[in-house]
Design a protein around this motif. Structure first.
Motif, PDB file in Angstrom:
ATOM      1  N   SER A  32       0.893  -1.241  -0.056  1.00 33.54           N
ATOM      2  CA  SER A  32      -0.097  -0.095  -0.037  1.00 33.54           C
ATOM      3  C   SER A  32       0.896   1.310   0.040  1.00 33.54           C
ATOM      4  CB  SER A  32      -0.784   0.051   1.311  1.00 33.54           C
ATOM      5  OG  SER A  32      -1.819   1.046   1.263  1.00 33.54           O
ATOM      6  N   GLU A  33       0.698   1.856  -0.973  1.00 34.23           N
ATOM      7  CA  GLU A  33       1.599   3.043  -1.191  1.00 34.23           C
ATOM      8  C   GLU A  33       1.060   4.400  -0.300  1.00 34.23           C
ATOM      9  OE1 GLU A  33       3.934   3.766  -3.474  1.00 34.23           O
ATOM     10  OE2 GLU A  33       4.039   1.812  -4.356  1.00 34.23           O
ATOM     11  N   PRO A  34       1.832   5.412  -0.183  1.00 40.26           N
ATOM     12  CA  PRO A  34       1.311   6.731   0.610  1.00 40.26           C
ATOM     13  C   PRO A  34       0.368   7.237  -0.163  1.00 40.26           C
ATOM     14  CG  PRO A  34       3.654   6.393   0.531  1.00 40.26           C
ATOM     15  CD  PRO A  34       3.148   5.522  -0.349  1.00 40.26           C
ATOM     16  N   THR A  35      -0.779   8.033   0.494  1.00 41.39           N
ATOM     17  CA  THR A  35      -1.871   8.814  -0.265  1.00 41.39           C
ATOM     18  C   THR A  35      -1.973   9.876   0.559  1.00 41.39           C
ATOM     19  OG1 THR A  35      -3.337   7.488   1.489  1.00 41.39           O
ATOM     20  CG2 THR A  35      -2.971   6.396  -0.773  1.00 41.39           C
ATOM     21  N   ARG A  36      -2.778  10.824  -0.260  1.00 34.64           N
ATOM     22  CA  ARG A  36      -3.020  11.936   0.548  1.00 34.64           C
ATOM     23  C   ARG A  36      -4.448  11.962   1.091  1.00 34.64           C
ATOM     24  NH1 ARG A  36      -1.303  15.495  -4.744  1.00 34.64           N
ATOM     25  NH2 ARG A  36       1.000  15.670  -4.114  1.00 34.64           N
ATOM     26  N   GLY A  37      -4.366  12.735   1.959  1.00 40.09           N
ATOM     27  CA  GLY A  37      -5.746  12.872   2.806  1.00 40.09           C
ATOM     28  C   GLY A  37      -5.935  11.773   4.269  1.00 40.09           C
ATOM     29  N   PRO A  38      -7.233  11.794   4.957  1.00 43.22           N
ATOM     30  CA  PRO A  38      -7.034  10.877   5.872  1.00 43.22           C
ATOM     31  C   PRO A  38      -6.623   9.456   5.620  1.00 43.22           C
ATOM     32  CG  PRO A  38      -8.999  12.232   5.594  1.00 43.22           C
ATOM     33  CD  PRO A  38      -8.362  12.427   4.488  1.00 43.22           C
ATOM     34  N   ASP A  39      -5.865   8.683   6.246  1.00 45.36           N
ATOM     35  CA  ASP A  39      -5.064   7.588   6.038  1.00 45.36           C
ATOM     36  C   ASP A  39      -5.387   6.456   6.949  1.00 45.36           C
ATOM     37  OD1 ASP A  39      -3.352   8.563   8.181  1.00 45.36           O
ATOM     38  OD2 ASP A  39      -1.474   8.659   6.637  1.00 45.36           O
ATOM     39  N   GLN A  40      -6.172   6.700   8.109  1.00 45.42           N
ATOM     40  CA  GLN A  40      -6.413   5.694   9.223  1.00 45.42           C
ATOM     41  C   GLN A  40      -5.476   5.140   9.576  1.00 45.42           C
ATOM     42  OE1 GLN A  40      -9.035   3.155   6.774  1.00 45.42           O
ATOM     43  NE2 GLN A  40     -10.764   3.761   7.834  1.00 45.42           N
ATOM     44  N   LYS A  41      -4.314   6.297  10.089  1.00 44.05           N
ATOM     45  CA  LYS A  41      -3.151   5.656  10.780  1.00 44.05           C
ATOM     46  C   LYS A  41      -2.167   4.913  10.079  1.00 44.05           C
ATOM     47  CE  LYS A  41      -4.026   8.348  14.180  1.00 44.05           C
ATOM     48  NZ  LYS A  41      -3.267   9.831  14.598  1.00 44.05           N
ATOM     49  N   LYS A  42      -2.291   4.775   8.598  1.00 45.45           N
ATOM     50  CA  LYS A  42      -1.400   3.893   7.762  1.00 45.45           C
ATOM     51  C   LYS A  42      -0.884   4.890   6.778  1.00 45.45           C
ATOM     52  CE  LYS A  42      -3.648   2.260   4.440  1.00 45.45           C
ATOM     53  NZ  LYS A  42      -3.167   2.655   3.165  1.00 45.45           N
ATOM     54  N   ASP A  43       0.558   4.981   6.614  1.00 42.57           N
ATOM     55  CA  ASP A  43       1.240   5.823   5.536  1.00 42.57           C
ATOM     56  C   ASP A  43       1.649   4.576   4.585  1.00 42.57           C
ATOM     57  OD1 ASP A  43       1.204   8.002   6.640  1.00 42.57           O
ATOM     58  OD2 ASP A  43       2.675   7.896   7.992  1.00 42.57           O
ATOM     59  N   LEU A  44       2.097   3.596   4.906  1.00 40.32           N
ATOM     60  CA  LEU A  44       2.382   2.224   3.994  1.00 40.32           C
ATOM     61  C   LEU A  44       2.005   0.928   4.684  1.00 40.32           C
ATOM     62  CD1 LEU A  44       6.246   3.501   3.653  1.00 40.32           C
ATOM     63  CD2 LEU A  44       4.405   3.151   1.733  1.00 40.32           C
ATOM     64  N   VAL A  45       1.752   0.037   3.921  1.00 38.61           N
ATOM     65  CA  VAL A  45       1.775  -1.324   4.228  1.00 38.61           C
ATOM     66  C   VAL A  45       2.969  -1.974   3.519  1.00 38.61           C
ATOM     67  CG1 VAL A  45       0.485  -3.493   4.429  1.00 38.61           C
ATOM     68  CG2 VAL A  45      -0.703  -1.227   4.793  1.00 38.61           C
ATOM     69  N   ILE A  46       3.638  -2.903   4.209  1.00 42.01           N
ATOM     70  CA  ILE A  46       4.598  -3.465   3.463  1.00 42.01           C
ATOM     71  C   ILE A  46       4.565  -5.026   3.821  1.00 42.01           C
ATOM     72  CG2 ILE A  46       6.121  -1.408   3.418  1.00 42.01           C
ATOM     73  CD1 ILE A  46       7.883  -2.942   5.454  1.00 42.01           C
ATOM     74  N   GLU A  47       5.361  -6.023   3.016  1.00 37.37           N
ATOM     75  CA  GLU A  47       5.518  -7.136   3.401  1.00 37.37           C
ATOM     76  C   GLU A  47       6.995  -7.642   3.230  1.00 37.37           C
ATOM     77  OE1 GLU A  47       3.035 -11.120   2.475  1.00 37.37           O
ATOM     78  OE2 GLU A  47       4.111 -10.447   0.417  1.00 37.37           O
ATOM     79  N   ILE A  48       7.537  -8.215   4.144  1.00 35.08           N
ATOM     80  CA  ILE A  48       8.845  -8.641   4.186  1.00 35.08           C
ATOM     81  C   ILE A  48       8.810 -10.299   3.959  1.00 35.08           C
ATOM     82  CG2 ILE A  48      11.132  -8.867   5.717  1.00 35.08           C
ATOM     83  CD1 ILE A  48      10.532  -6.049   6.614  1.00 35.08           C
ATOM     84  N   ILE A  49       9.525 -10.571   3.193  1.00 28.42           N
ATOM     85  CA  ILE A  49       9.639 -12.122   2.898  1.00 28.42           C
ATOM     86  C   ILE A  49      11.093 -12.612   3.373  1.00 28.42           C
ATOM     87  CG2 ILE A  49       9.259 -13.930   1.283  1.00 28.42           C
ATOM     88  CD1 ILE A  49       7.531 -11.781  -0.418  1.00 28.42           C
ATOM     89  N   SER A  50      10.983 -13.365   3.961  1.00 27.86           N
ATOM     90  CA  SER A  50      12.324 -14.259   4.597  1.00 27.86           C
ATOM     91  C   SER A  50      12.537 -15.481   4.475  1.00 27.86           C
ATOM     92  CB  SER A  50      12.683 -13.762   5.917  1.00 27.86           C
ATOM     93  OG  SER A  50      11.799 -14.324   6.677  1.00 27.86           O
ATOM     94  N   GLN A  51      13.593 -16.214   4.043  1.00 24.63           N
ATOM     95  CA  GLN A  51      13.624 -17.680   4.078  1.00 24.63           C
ATOM     96  C   GLN A  51      14.752 -18.016   4.757  1.00 24.63           C
ATOM     97  OE1 GLN A  51      14.633 -18.969   0.007  1.00 24.63           O
ATOM     98  NE2 GLN A  51      12.941 -20.421   0.053  1.00 24.63           N
ATOM     99  N   ASP A  52      14.417 -19.342   5.610  1.00 30.00           N
ATOM    100  CA  ASP A  52      15.376 -19.825   6.327  1.00 30.00           C
ATOM    101  C   ASP A  52      16.275 -20.894   5.773  1.00 30.00           C
ATOM    102  OD1 ASP A  52      14.115 -22.172   6.137  1.00 30.00           O
ATOM    103  OD2 ASP A  52      13.192 -22.217   8.250  1.00 30.00           O
ATOM    104  N   ALA A  53      17.261 -21.166   6.233  1.00 30.63           N
ATOM    105  CA  ALA A  53      18.293 -22.294   5.578  1.00 30.63           C
ATOM    106  C   ALA A  53      17.644 -23.439   5.148  1.00 30.63           C
ATOM    107  CB  ALA A  53      19.355 -22.565   6.661  1.00 30.63           C
ATOM    108  N   LEU A  54      16.362 -23.890   5.575  1.00 30.56           N
ATOM    109  CA  LEU A  54      15.939 -24.980   5.143  1.00 30.56           C
ATOM    110  C   LEU A  54      14.808 -24.761   3.744  1.00 30.56           C
ATOM    111  CD1 LEU A  54      14.928 -27.019   8.505  1.00 30.56           C
ATOM    112  CD2 LEU A  54      16.820 -27.352   6.813  1.00 30.56           C
ATOM    113  N   GLY A  55      14.792 -23.380   3.577  1.00 31.29           N
ATOM    114  CA  GLY A  55      14.010 -22.983   2.571  1.00 31.29           C
ATOM    115  C   GLY A  55      12.335 -22.655   2.689  1.00 31.29           C
ATOM    116  N   ASN A  56      12.278 -22.680   4.185  1.00 29.25           N
ATOM    117  CA  ASN A  56      10.992 -22.417   4.703  1.00 29.25           C
ATOM    118  C   ASN A  56      10.549 -20.635   4.497  1.00 29.25           C
ATOM    119  OD1 ASN A  56      10.100 -24.961   5.403  1.00 29.25           O
ATOM    120  ND2 ASN A  56      11.578 -24.712   7.170  1.00 29.25           N
TER     121      ASN A  56
END
Length: 114
Positions: A32-56
């Motif tokens: 979710s990108e930054p927007t103008r106007g009332p944002d309901q306490k949200k500037d961005l929504v991001i997802e971080i994807i990580s992978q462990d040594a076993l590929g999970n």
């Protein structure tokens, strides 16, 4: 190297876009990108994807609030961020990021640490 955040616009929009670009450069997926106007306490929504040594793979969604206070030099207060726990529920995220051009107040810091 110190960054002079006062070189950014006073309204905070440039700061939000900078935060988006930095997060994206570190591998965050912008949901979710930054927007103008009332944002309901949200500037961005991001997802971080990580992978462990076993590929999970783990995907974690974060609510991001960007607070640009460099021009005033004031700390980020509780009233600036509101109830971030409720905002995370509202936006269906797993965690919370606060990015600020100054520092959080001791109360905000304690709440985030709790």
């Amino acid at each position: 190297m110190a960054i002079d955040y006062k070189r950014l616009g006073i309204d905070g929009e440039d700061f939000e876009l900078l935060c988006r670009d930095v997060l994206e450069s570190y591998g965050a997926v912008i949901l979710s990108e930054p927007t103008r106007g009332p944002d309901q306490k949200k500037d961005l929504v991001i997802e971080i994807i990580s992978q462990d040594a076993l590929g999970n793979t783990e995907r974690v969604k974060y609510l991001v609030q960007c607070k640009h206070k460099a021009h005033s030099g004031k700390s980020v207060l509780e009233s600036d961020i509101g109830d971030f726990r409720s905002a995370c529920l509202l936006h269906e995220t797993d965690g919370y990021f606060l990015i600020t051009s100054t520092i959080p107040s001791v109360t905000v810091s304690n709440n985030l640490n709790a």
